[in-house]
Scaffold this active site. Structure first.
Site, PDB file in Angstrom:
ATOM      1  N   SER A 134      65.559  -8.703   0.071  1.00 62.68           N
ATOM      2  CA  SER A 134      66.095  -9.821   0.454  1.00 62.68           C
ATOM      3  C   SER A 134      65.919 -10.085   1.973  1.00 62.68           C
ATOM      4  O   SER A 134      65.022 -10.618   2.661  1.00 62.68           O
ATOM      5  CB  SER A 134      67.407 -10.073  -0.062  1.00 62.68           C
ATOM      6  OG  SER A 134      68.532  -9.380   0.719  1.00 62.68           O
TER       7      SER A 134
ATOM      8  N   ASP B  10      53.816 -12.777   8.952  1.00 61.41           N
ATOM      9  CA  ASP B  10      52.729 -14.090   8.700  1.00 61.41           C
ATOM     10  C   ASP B  10      52.568 -14.400  10.231  1.00 61.41           C
ATOM     11  O   ASP B  10      51.517 -15.028  10.384  1.00 61.41           O
ATOM     12  CB  ASP B  10      53.692 -14.994   7.959  1.00 61.41           C
ATOM     13  CG  ASP B  10      53.794 -14.782   6.661  1.00 61.41           C
ATOM     14  OD1 ASP B  10      53.038 -13.761   6.096  1.00 61.41           O
ATOM     15  OD2 ASP B  10      54.403 -15.665   5.659  1.00 61.41           O
TER      16      ASP B  10
ATOM     17  N   LYS C  22      62.633  -9.028  -3.476  1.00 67.72           N
ATOM     18  CA  LYS C  22      63.747  -9.914  -3.932  1.00 67.72           C
ATOM     19  C   LYS C  22      63.629 -11.281  -3.097  1.00 67.72           C
ATOM     20  O   LYS C  22      64.118 -11.237  -2.121  1.00 67.72           O
ATOM     21  CB  LYS C  22      65.246  -9.135  -3.642  1.00 67.72           C
ATOM     22  CG  LYS C  22      66.224  -9.962  -4.027  1.00 67.72           C
ATOM     23  CD  LYS C  22      67.607  -9.603  -3.839  1.00 67.72           C
ATOM     24  CE  LYS C  22      68.805 -10.558  -4.415  1.00 67.72           C
ATOM     25  NZ  LYS C  22      68.749 -12.048  -3.722  1.00 67.72           N
TER      26      LYS C  22
END
Length: 410
Positions: free
Chosen positions: A313, A324, A338
């Site tokens: 999470s 990214d 998650k």
């Protein structure tokens, strides 16, 4: 140390207190009263009915797992007499969603969660786990009553103030250990073959979620054990100050099962000065980007992020954003996967509901739910490494950073 060990009360959710607070990029002020606890008392039947309606109107999947939701209200109409009846009914209703992250908490369980969010608790300073019905001490926090009483990891708790703990849940054991500050608790343990009783004074335990050190003279090491605590951002800034003169950084998120969304966004923002950090997709497909804000502090040095199957999470929000934007290399094994967002909803009778209300996407729009994030550099952490106290992932991270330092020299 077993990195994937999930300790009691480490809440594996990303929490949204109110959408406005999160979307504005602010850290929510967390307090037990009055914001996070509803002190209104209503009948147990109304408690169930209110919860049924909140789930119907706010759950992420508007089809509620393709079921006729009204059947639950009809099934329990006039049958709820006590709050325990309400909890059993709500738990059954939530189970029908096939969602492991949405859960209803009674008064004691909700108080435990709020204490974790406040990063403090009155107790003795141990984390416990259950293994084959036995309650084990997993670790002992530094500077706590448990450490002064010489409680040790791997001690098996047999009884607390004369009450045997065999067959009790972790929450029930924790409830026995906790009590008023400066009161005493007698804990009987089994250490190897010796049976010992320790008299321990309860104190307020402030939970530290960030640890830091300098390794190999020029590498900063920062471990975030959880994003649950409201003090995590300040602790992270303190860790950055302690490691500011290093050439590179290792950020350890292994075994970090998550916590508060604003904490992950805050730390990601220190690496990412501009652009989208995470996207939230709500019930009706509405997508909202949480963008980086202007900050006085920024991190611009070679960074390795350690991840494993226990990184979930909020850990994945941070590591996914850094990956990214090419702000860090991920090293270790694939993360948990998650990608769902829960909102903490205070309920009457001082109870609470963690309800899945959205999912999140990484800056590139990747949905990692049930998929996880693959590391840039895969390094396994074997059972042999654990037994020999050999952290192969950390050592590889140091080697990779050293090579990066060399390549950067003119």
């Amino acid at each position: 140390m077993k990195r994937s060990q999930v300790l009691i009360f480490i809440l594996a959710i990303v929490a949204l207190f109110t959408l406005n607070k999160v979307f504005l990029g602010s850290n929510p002020e967390i307090s037990e009263e009055p914001e996070m606890i509803d002190h209104d008392y209503i009948s147990s039947q109304r408690l169930f009915d209110n919860t049924w309606k909140i789930i119907r109107d706010n759950y992420y999947d508007a089809e509620l797992n393709t079921q006729a939701w009204a059947r639950w209200k009809e099934h329990y109409h006039g049958k709820i007499k006590t709050d325990e009846d309400a909890k059993v009914a709500i738990d059954t209703m939530l189970a029908s969603l096939n969602d492991p992250y949405s859960r209803y908490m009674n008064k004691a369980e909700y108080l435990d969660q709020n204490n974790s969010l406040n990063s403090k608790i009155t107790g003795i300073g141990v984390n416990i786990s259950s293994n084959a019905g036995k309650i084990h001490i997993v670790n002992v926090m530094e500077g706590t009553p448990a450490q002064f009483a010489n409680l040790l990891p791997d001690d098996i708790i047999l009884s607390i103030d004369g009450k045997e703990v065999n067959g009790l849940t972790l929450s029930e054991v924790a409830e026995l250990v906790r009590g008023p500050e400066n009161s005493f608790v007698n804990i009987t343990i089994l250490r190897n073959k010796d049976k010992l009783t320790k008299r321990v004074m309860r104190k307020e335990i402030k939970i530290k979620t960030v640890k830091s050190s300098i390794v190999d003279k020029n590498i900063g090491y920062i471990q975030i054990t959880s994003f649950v605590g409201s003090t995590t951002p300040n602790e992270f800034l303190e860790a950055l100050e302690k490691t500011k003169d290093t050439n590179g950084l290792i950020l350890d998120l292994r075994g970090n099962t998550g916590g508060l969304l604003p904490n992950a966004v805050f730390i990601a923002n220190l690496f990412i000065p501009h652009g989208n950090i995470v996207s939230i997709v709500g019930r009706n497909g509405y997508k909202y980007d949480i963008n980086a804000q202007d900050t006085e502090y920024s991190i611009d040095k070679p960074t390795i992020v350690l991840v494993d199957g226990g990184s979930a999470s909020a850990s994945e929000i941070l590591s996914g954003a850094l990956k990214d934007y090419n702000k860090a290399k991920l090293l270790g094994t694939k993360t948990y996967g998650k990608g769902m967002v829960q909102k903490i909803i205070p309920m009457p009778n001082e109870t609470g509901l963690n309800l899945t209300i959205a999912k999140y996407l990484t800056p590139k729009g990747t949905d990692i739910n049930k998929k996880g994030i693959n590391p840039d550099i895969k390094v396994e952490f074997s059972i042999k490494d654990i037994k020999n106290n050999n952290d192969a992932q950390l050592q590889t991270a140091k080697n990779v950073l050293s090579q990066m330092f060399i390549s950067q020299k003119p």
